[in-house]
Design a protein around this motif. Structure first.
Motif, PDB file in Angstrom:
ATOM      1  N   MET A  68      -8.526   4.814 -14.163  1.00 21.09           N
ATOM      2  CA  MET A  68      -9.296   5.619 -15.106  1.00 21.09           C
ATOM      3  C   MET A  68     -10.499   4.839 -15.607  1.00 21.09           C
ATOM      4  N   SER A  69     -11.537   5.552 -15.968  1.00 20.96           N
ATOM      5  CA  SER A  69     -12.742   4.909 -16.507  1.00 20.96           C
ATOM      6  C   SER A  69     -12.604   4.748 -18.018  1.00 20.96           C
ATOM      7  N   VAL A  70     -13.454   3.881 -18.575  1.00 22.21           N
ATOM      8  CA  VAL A  70     -13.462   3.697 -20.025  1.00 22.21           C
ATOM      9  C   VAL A  70     -13.763   5.022 -20.725  1.00 22.21           C
ATOM     10  N   GLY A  71     -14.739   5.754 -20.208  1.00 17.35           N
ATOM     11  CA  GLY A  71     -15.111   7.019 -20.823  1.00 17.35           C
ATOM     12  C   GLY A  71     -13.986   8.038 -20.774  1.00 17.35           C
ATOM     13  N   VAL A 122      -4.927  -3.491 -20.963  1.00 18.78           N
ATOM     14  CA  VAL A 122      -5.232  -3.777 -22.372  1.00 18.78           C
ATOM     15  C   VAL A 122      -6.735  -3.837 -22.575  1.00 18.78           C
ATOM     16  N   ARG A 123      -7.430  -4.513 -21.680  1.00 16.58           N
ATOM     17  CA  ARG A 123      -8.889  -4.611 -21.784  1.00 16.58           C
ATOM     18  C   ARG A 123      -9.528  -3.225 -21.711  1.00 16.58           C
ATOM     19  N   LEU A 124      -9.061  -2.403 -20.771  1.00 20.41           N
ATOM     20  CA  LEU A 124      -9.591  -1.054 -20.589  1.00 20.41           C
ATOM     21  C   LEU A 124      -9.355  -0.190 -21.827  1.00 20.41           C
ATOM     22  N   LEU A 125      -8.143  -0.248 -22.376  1.00 22.60           N
ATOM     23  CA  LEU A 125      -7.817   0.543 -23.558  1.00 22.60           C
ATOM     24  C   LEU A 125      -8.639   0.103 -24.765  1.00 22.60           C
ATOM     25  N   CYS A 126      -8.805  -1.203 -24.909  1.00 21.75           N
ATOM     26  CA  CYS A 126      -9.582  -1.717 -26.043  1.00 21.75           C
ATOM     27  C   CYS A 126     -11.041  -1.304 -25.942  1.00 21.75           C
ATOM     28  N   LYS A 127     -11.612  -1.408 -24.769  1.00 20.43           N
ATOM     29  CA  LYS A 127     -13.003  -1.006 -24.596  1.00 20.43           C
ATOM     30  C   LYS A 127     -13.181   0.476 -24.904  1.00 20.43           C
ATOM     31  N   ALA A 128     -12.219   1.285 -24.460  1.00 14.84           N
ATOM     32  CA  ALA A 128     -12.292   2.724 -24.721  1.00 14.84           C
ATOM     33  C   ALA A 128     -12.169   3.007 -26.211  1.00 14.84           C
ATOM     34  N   ALA A 129     -11.265   2.286 -26.885  1.00 12.82           N
ATOM     35  CA  ALA A 129     -11.082   2.486 -28.327  1.00 12.82           C
ATOM     36  C   ALA A 129     -12.339   2.102 -29.095  1.00 12.82           C
TER      37      ALA A 129
END
Length: 254
Positions: free
Chosen positions: A57-60, A97-104
């Motif tokens: 999944m993408s950050v967006g 974790v990195r992906l979720l944090c960036k999205a948040a």
């Protein structure tokens, strides 16, 4: 409150979903289309199932799913198979974790989003000292079991990249010891640091107790304030333990 959960179809993740529902919460779960999760989730009015591989999944895309969420929880881990332990993705937890944090952070929430990460008591916090014997053992484990390094790096990302004063995100890393399966929540203790060696003298932590504590962190503001920015260790309290030995000032007792 709504919580976005990854690793929800795992042995502990399912129990976290159950505990949050019991607390009257709503959940969104990102699960692989081939995952084995309860059929009832598809028809539950407080569960939104997002069939997708989170690593693709993408950050967006994740940011869109985070709309309306006040918390994120990860029970993600490597399958205990040869492919799961030694195959790709080697950094499954860290990358997620990195992906979720960036999205948040991209979603710019009105108040800090809570992030609860399930980790392991074998991972030492940055402010904990361990014996030379244990350091040598951990170094060997890093070589033989890549998932251990993944858990370490995931926690390190929260410590170093998100930090403890981020206005958009707060976090807690929950460290259970040897995981066991129990049917009901039992008495457990929560401490700031391990009271025993996870390698040479491990304790036990039931998955349902982990799910209960993670749910409590998400729903209980006082408990969150007590542990945010820390890596608490959770142990089952043996039924034969004397309550006199449990220091309530030092241990969260539930």
């Amino acid at each position: 409150m709504t919580t976005l959960i990854v690793g929800a179809s795992g042995a502990t993740g399912k129990l976290l979903v159950e505990q949050l529902l019991k607390a009257g919460q709503k959940v969104k779960v990102i699960v692989r289309p081939t995952s084995n999760f309860p059929d009832a989730w598809n028809n539950h009015d407080r569960i939104t199932v997002i069939p997708s591989n989170v690593t693709e999944m993408s950050v967006g895309e994740i940011a869109r799913h985070l709309a309306g969420c006040q918390a994120i929880a990860s029970c993600l881990g490597h399958n205990l198979t040869l492919k799961g332990i030694f195959g790709k993705p080697r950094k499954l937890v860290t990358d997620t974790v990195r992906l979720l944090c960036k999205a948040a952070l991209e979603s710019t929430p009105e108040r800090p989003i809570k992030f609860v990460l399930m980790n392991t008591a074998g991972n030492s916090s940055v402010n904990e000292s361990v014996s030379v014997k244990e350091k040598m053992a951990v170094a060997l484990i890093r070589l033989l079991l890549p998932p251990h390094t993944d858990n370490e790096k995931a926690a390190d990302y929260l410590w170093n990249s998100i930090g403890q004063q981020n206005p958009l995100m707060e976090w807690v890393v929950v460290r259970p010891d040897t995981l066991t399966n129990e049917r009901e929540v039992t008495e457990y203790a929560v401490q700031a640091s391990p009271t025993r060696s996870a390698i040479f003298n491990p304790g036990k932590t039931s998955r349902i107790n982990v799910g209960h504590f993670m749910a409590m962190l998400i729903t209980d503001e006082d408990l969150w304030e007590q542990w945010k920015g820390q890596m608490p260790v959770i142990y089952n309290i043996p039924k034969t333990a004397s309550p006199i030995k449990i220091h309530r000032q030092e241990v969260g007792l539930f």
